[in-house]
Design a protein around this motif. Structure first.
Motif, PDB file in Angstrom:
ATOM      1  N   THR A 437     -47.528 -74.147  75.433  1.00 52.58           N
ATOM      2  CA  THR A 437     -48.693 -73.521  75.991  1.00 52.58           C
ATOM      3  C   THR A 437     -48.736 -72.194  75.576  1.00 52.58           C
ATOM      4  O   THR A 437     -47.791 -71.225  75.761  1.00 52.58           O
ATOM      5  N   LEU A 438     -49.847 -71.641  74.769  1.00 50.41           N
ATOM      6  CA  LEU A 438     -50.051 -70.680  73.997  1.00 50.41           C
ATOM      7  C   LEU A 438     -51.071 -69.638  74.440  1.00 50.41           C
ATOM      8  O   LEU A 438     -51.961 -70.231  74.846  1.00 50.41           O
ATOM      9  N   CYS A 439     -50.846 -68.370  74.455  1.00 52.27           N
ATOM     10  CA  CYS A 439     -51.846 -67.253  74.802  1.00 52.27           C
ATOM     11  C   CYS A 439     -52.573 -67.078  73.535  1.00 52.27           C
ATOM     12  O   CYS A 439     -52.188 -66.605  72.685  1.00 52.27           O
ATOM     13  N   ARG A 440     -53.944 -67.340  73.629  1.00 43.88           N
ATOM     14  CA  ARG A 440     -54.780 -66.987  72.324  1.00 43.88           C
ATOM     15  C   ARG A 440     -54.903 -65.376  72.159  1.00 43.88           C
ATOM     16  O   ARG A 440     -55.660 -65.049  71.185  1.00 43.88           O
ATOM     17  N   ALA A 441     -54.817 -64.696  73.430  1.00 42.28           N
ATOM     18  CA  ALA A 441     -54.970 -63.404  72.929  1.00 42.28           C
ATOM     19  C   ALA A 441     -53.756 -62.649  72.455  1.00 42.28           C
ATOM     20  O   ALA A 441     -53.961 -61.763  71.532  1.00 42.28           O
ATOM     21  N   CYS A 442     -52.565 -63.059  72.949  1.00 47.77           N
ATOM     22  CA  CYS A 442     -51.511 -62.260  72.361  1.00 47.77           C
ATOM     23  C   CYS A 442     -50.559 -63.067  71.394  1.00 47.77           C
ATOM     24  O   CYS A 442     -49.604 -62.546  70.738  1.00 47.77           O
ATOM     25  N   GLY A 443     -50.674 -64.384  71.549  1.00 44.66           N
ATOM     26  CA  GLY A 443     -49.721 -65.411  70.761  1.00 44.66           C
ATOM     27  C   GLY A 443     -48.531 -65.845  71.229  1.00 44.66           C
ATOM     28  O   GLY A 443     -47.993 -66.424  70.543  1.00 44.66           O
ATOM     29  N   GLN A 444     -48.029 -65.228  72.430  1.00 51.41           N
ATOM     30  CA  GLN A 444     -47.040 -65.682  73.194  1.00 51.41           C
ATOM     31  C   GLN A 444     -46.923 -67.118  73.703  1.00 51.41           C
ATOM     32  O   GLN A 444     -47.960 -67.518  74.069  1.00 51.41           O
ATOM     33  N   GLN A 445     -45.992 -67.743  73.481  1.00 52.10           N
ATOM     34  CA  GLN A 445     -45.694 -69.102  74.041  1.00 52.10           C
ATOM     35  C   GLN A 445     -45.083 -68.749  75.492  1.00 52.10           C
ATOM     36  O   GLN A 445     -44.072 -68.093  75.395  1.00 52.10           O
ATOM     37  N   ILE A 446     -45.245 -69.639  76.484  1.00 47.94           N
ATOM     38  CA  ILE A 446     -44.748 -69.676  77.789  1.00 47.94           C
ATOM     39  C   ILE A 446     -43.316 -70.350  77.856  1.00 47.94           C
ATOM     40  O   ILE A 446     -43.301 -71.475  77.367  1.00 47.94           O
ATOM     41  N   GLY A 447     -42.363 -69.251  78.095  1.00 45.85           N
ATOM     42  CA  GLY A 447     -41.010 -70.034  78.059  1.00 45.85           C
ATOM     43  C   GLY A 447     -40.345 -70.185  79.455  1.00 45.85           C
ATOM     44  O   GLY A 447     -41.023 -69.429  80.485  1.00 45.85           O
ATOM     45  N   CYS A 448     -39.257 -70.842  79.545  1.00 42.68           N
ATOM     46  CA  CYS A 448     -38.554 -70.846  80.732  1.00 42.68           C
ATOM     47  C   CYS A 448     -37.875 -69.391  80.790  1.00 42.68           C
ATOM     48  O   CYS A 448     -37.338 -68.774  79.994  1.00 42.68           O
ATOM     49  N   ASP A 449     -37.592 -69.069  82.084  1.00 41.16           N
ATOM     50  CA  ASP A 449     -37.119 -67.690  82.407  1.00 41.16           C
ATOM     51  C   ASP A 449     -35.779 -67.796  82.506  1.00 41.16           C
ATOM     52  O   ASP A 449     -34.733 -66.780  81.973  1.00 41.16           O
ATOM     53  N   HIS A 450     -35.064 -69.265  82.571  1.00 38.01           N
ATOM     54  CA  HIS A 450     -33.490 -69.228  82.538  1.00 38.01           C
ATOM     55  C   HIS A 450     -32.949 -70.072  81.253  1.00 38.01           C
ATOM     56  O   HIS A 450     -31.761 -70.104  81.047  1.00 38.01           O
ATOM     57  N   CYS A 451     -34.005 -70.349  80.295  1.00 36.78           N
ATOM     58  CA  CYS A 451     -33.499 -71.004  79.057  1.00 36.78           C
ATOM     59  C   CYS A 451     -34.171 -70.433  77.841  1.00 36.78           C
ATOM     60  O   CYS A 451     -35.332 -69.906  77.964  1.00 36.78           O
ATOM     61  N   ASP A 452     -33.691 -70.976  76.817  1.00 40.45           N
ATOM     62  CA  ASP A 452     -34.377 -70.561  75.591  1.00 40.45           C
ATOM     63  C   ASP A 452     -35.051 -71.745  75.205  1.00 40.45           C
ATOM     64  O   ASP A 452     -34.958 -72.436  74.030  1.00 40.45           O
TER      65      ASP A 452
END
Length: 732
Positions: A437-452
């Motif tokens: 799941t990608l943000c088209r504004a900043c390019g960040q992908q949503i990751g898990c807070d506890h895992c890479d």
């Protein structure tokens, strides 16, 4: 420690192995009345009582007045010396503490409880004062079965009525309600019943397996047959021989969802169902199975990998079906490969092993080449069925719009099959809706807070899920990194997204998604697979779950959406796994009279693995793969072990890894190499940082003793953990 005698008198010093995380056995005094070797006991440990097994004579050498007495001897068949040997050797091979191995062998709930009872119902003496159609059906069932007793649920279901009707007949005296022990022997299976008519090819294989079982000696056979060749019917003849000799048989399956179809085959062949041991059965049934296996009241068990640790009284045959499947490797807790442990257990028990697969593991192939295993081939499909035609769809030449994954060529093929009243399967080995799941504004992908690891959208659940730790959260509408609203976009397909595309492309088709995370229980999944096999779906969309031995008679087309998915990465088994998975999935097509077709969508039709799959020359693929592994000195032509260090402090984890790498003397003395430490490919899971070291040695090197000496030089402190994985299957 071997047991020194068969029985210990009251007051004798005995060694008890507990299931607690302790270095080894503890000394106790035998209780009043004595205790047999191998007995399951409760012993005091500090303020608690814990489960243990009498492992042998105590060591002594201290003040005996301080030794405590066994608190209770449990009402269970003692652990056999053969099972003790198996647990000890498995512990030595996997470098697992012996108490952890014992925990695997004592997973029967309520092991120390007295026998539990249940209500059963049989025909009573009185006539009910009032009769109804429902009451008549209940009494007819009881009369037709000659006085047999049923549980309340069984009787109500067989009569097609509610349980209240049965209770009313009990109150009237027409049905008798009695207490009966739950842990009863399983119905006897009849090995003399006629099975299906075998082809000449199958009959020769069955005769060879029967002769091997009749020898009452250890041996391993690789039963290699194309998909749909009838391997199950062949090895069931080996089961029949085993049962006729009064010994017990175990069949391991890689997937719980396979058990329903398999049990139906067993019932047809032997007239009764086997015992089951897997996570899909109730706690009560697990306890019954464990006890009956030990007492000899269960002659045939079908189960998951943990069934290997049941206390069989006289095990004569182990079948590992789909032996290549990676699910046979336990990846947490005690790290073991059920295929290898099956061979070990059989060698101790004087039993036969049958490894069955259409696409055997390279390890098994190499053992056949080396003369350690015997090979039996089934080269043709059973009956009128023929192997599917296999073709590549070159995605470089397909006109496919963005955000679509079903090529025009595959679309036409599916439409043709559906129009003919046949089933089609679209295979994609990705759970969920979209892997990123990608943000088209900043390019960040949503990751898990506890895992890479990236969070995977599961639109069916309306949540993002981490496939490493299970963490989930609602799908956000605002980017958690930059705060932009409604700019989050799914990237790439999962089976749920593919189902969405298929529903738009084939609006009249009944579409079913087969993915393990979409069903609340194993029973629900099994029921759905049975319904699909009966024709209650037109288009099936599935993950690797669908590759594991299912038989869909109406299925004539398999479309592999992304054949290139497993070809990348550093995993030394990537080519082997891709080859096996796609061949297995393609083998679902055309298993009845109708011819099958498999279409492989690929951007690399010239890749050696894709060419090998399409060409069908499995032997050439194995030889090429074996040559590469032999040149690199990796399994099965070398030894490997993975060391995974983990902890919440990344610096402390790396410090421990660096210390291990620096103190590699025990490994260098056997010619082994150490690689690392390095961050694991998934460097953080559940908030714990992970660092890997890899040990590589020659095939004949005494790896386990050297590893044990090596890791004993360090003592992980605090929350640091060290796990040793012999023969690793996963490098994550």
């Amino acid at each position: 420690m071997a047991r020194d005698k068969g029985f210990y008198d009251p007051g004798d010093l005995i060694a008890v192995l507990t299931t607690q995380p302790l270095p080894g056995c503890l000394d106790y005094l035998a209780p009043e009345g004595g205790v047999p070797a191998g007995a399951f006991v409760e012993v005091p440990l500090g303020p608690r009582r814990v489960l243990g097994v009498v492992w042998g004579a105590g060591e002594g050498g201290y003040d005996r007045s301080k030794v405590r007495t066994v608190a209770r001897v449990l009402d269970a068949v003692p652990l056999r010396a053969e099972m003790q040997t198996f647990l000890a050797r498995a512990a030595d091979y996997t470098l697992t503490p012996l108490p952890a191995m014992l925990r695997l062998a004592t997973r029967a709930p309520g092991l120390g409880d007295p026998p539990s009872m249940r209500k059963i119902y049989r025909l009573g003496d009185a006539e009910p004062p009032r009769m109804t159609d429902a009451r008549t059906r209940v009494l007819a069932v009881l009369r037709d079965h000659g006085g047999l007793a049923f549980t309340l649920k069984e009787l109500a279901e067989m009569a097609g009525t509610g349980t209240g009707v049965v209770k009313g007949l009990v109150a009237a005296g027409a049905v008798a309600e009695e207490d009966s022990p739950r842990d009863t022997p399983y119905p006897r299976l009849d090995p003399s019943r006629d099975g299906v008519t075998l082809t000449d090819d199958q009959a020769q294989g069955a005769a060879a397996l029967r002769a091997a079982v009749a020898s009452d000696r250890y041996g391993t056979t690789l039963l290699r047959g194309v998909t749909g060749s009838g391997k199950t019917e062949v090895y069931l003849e080996a089961v029949a021989e085993c049962l006729s000799r009064g010994r017990q048989a175990l069949v391991l399956l890689p997937e719980i969802a396979l058990t329903a179809e398999f049990i139906a085959r067993v019932q047809a062949r032997f007239g009764a169902a086997p015992a089951e041991w897997h996570s899909g059965v109730t706690v009560t049934e697990r306890r019954r199975c464990w006890r009956m296996v030990a007492e000899g009241g269960a002659h045939f068990v079908v189960g998951a990998r943990s069934a290997l640790f049941l206390p069989f009284r006289d095990l004569g045959l182990i079948v590992v079906d789909e032996e290549h499947d990676t699910s046979y490797k336990q990846e947490d807790g005690v790290l073991y490969n059920a295929r290898d442990m099956a061979v070990l257990r059989a060698s101790i028990a004087g039993a036969q092993v049958v490894l069955a697969s259409a696409t055997p593991s390279l390890e098994s192939w190499a053992n056949v080449e080396a003369g350690k295993y015997r090979l039996l081939r089934l080269s043709a499909r059973y009956g009128a069925a023929e192997l599917p035609d296999m073709r590549a769809v070159d995605m470089r030449t397909e006109d496919l719009p963005a955000g679509r994954w079903i090529s025009p060529t595959l679309h036409r093929a599916v439409a043709d099959r559906l129009a003919a009243g046949e089933q089609a399967l679209l295979f994609l080995n990705r759970r969920g809706y979209a892997p990123v799941t990608l943000c088209r504004a900043c390019g960040q992908q949503i990751g898990c807070d506890h895992c890479d690891a990236r969070m995977v959208e599961h639109r069916f659940l309306k949540r993002l899920v981490c496939h490493q730790c299970g963490e989930s959260r609602p799908v956000p509408t605002v980017c958690p990194h930059c705060g932009a609203e409604d700019r989050l976009a799914p990237v790439g397909p999962g089976v749920e997204r593919l189902a969405e595309e298929a529903a738009a492309a084939f609006p009249d088709a009944r579409i079913e998604v087969l993915s393990s995370d979409l069903y609340g229980s194993a029973r629900a999944l099994k029921a759905r697979i049975e319904a699909i096999a009966a024709g209650e779906a037109d288009l099936i969309i599935g993950t690797q779950l669908v590759a594991k031995g299912h038989n869909f008679p109406l299925l004539t087309l398999v479309g592999v959406i992304d054949s290139d998915l497993g070809l990348q990465g550093s995993d030394l088994r990537a080519a082997e796994r891709t080859f096996a998975l796609i061949r297995q999935v393609a083998g679902r097509a055309g298993r009845a009279e109708r011819p099958g077709l498999a279409l492989l969508q690929t951007y690399q039709p010239e890749h050696p693995v894709i060419r090998a799959i399409l060409g069908g020359d499995e032997e050439a693929f194995w030889r090429a793969e074996a040559a590469e592994r032999r040149a690199a000195g990796v399994p099965p032509y070398g030894r490997m072990a993975g060391i995974v260090l983990s902890g919440t402090d990344v610096a402390a984890v790396f410090d421990l890894g660096t210390e291990l790498a620096r103190r590699d003397g025990p490994l260098r003395r056997i010619g082994a190499q150490v690689f690392g430490p390095a961050p694991a490919p998934i460097a953080r899971i559940r908030g714990r940082h992970r660092v890997r070291l890899l040990v590589k040695a020659e095939k004949a090197a005494p790896l386990q003793p050297a590893l044990a000496q090596w890791v004993a030089q360090v003592r992980p402190r605090g929350d640091l953990r060290l796990a040793v994985d012999i023969d690793p299957q996963s490098f994550l």
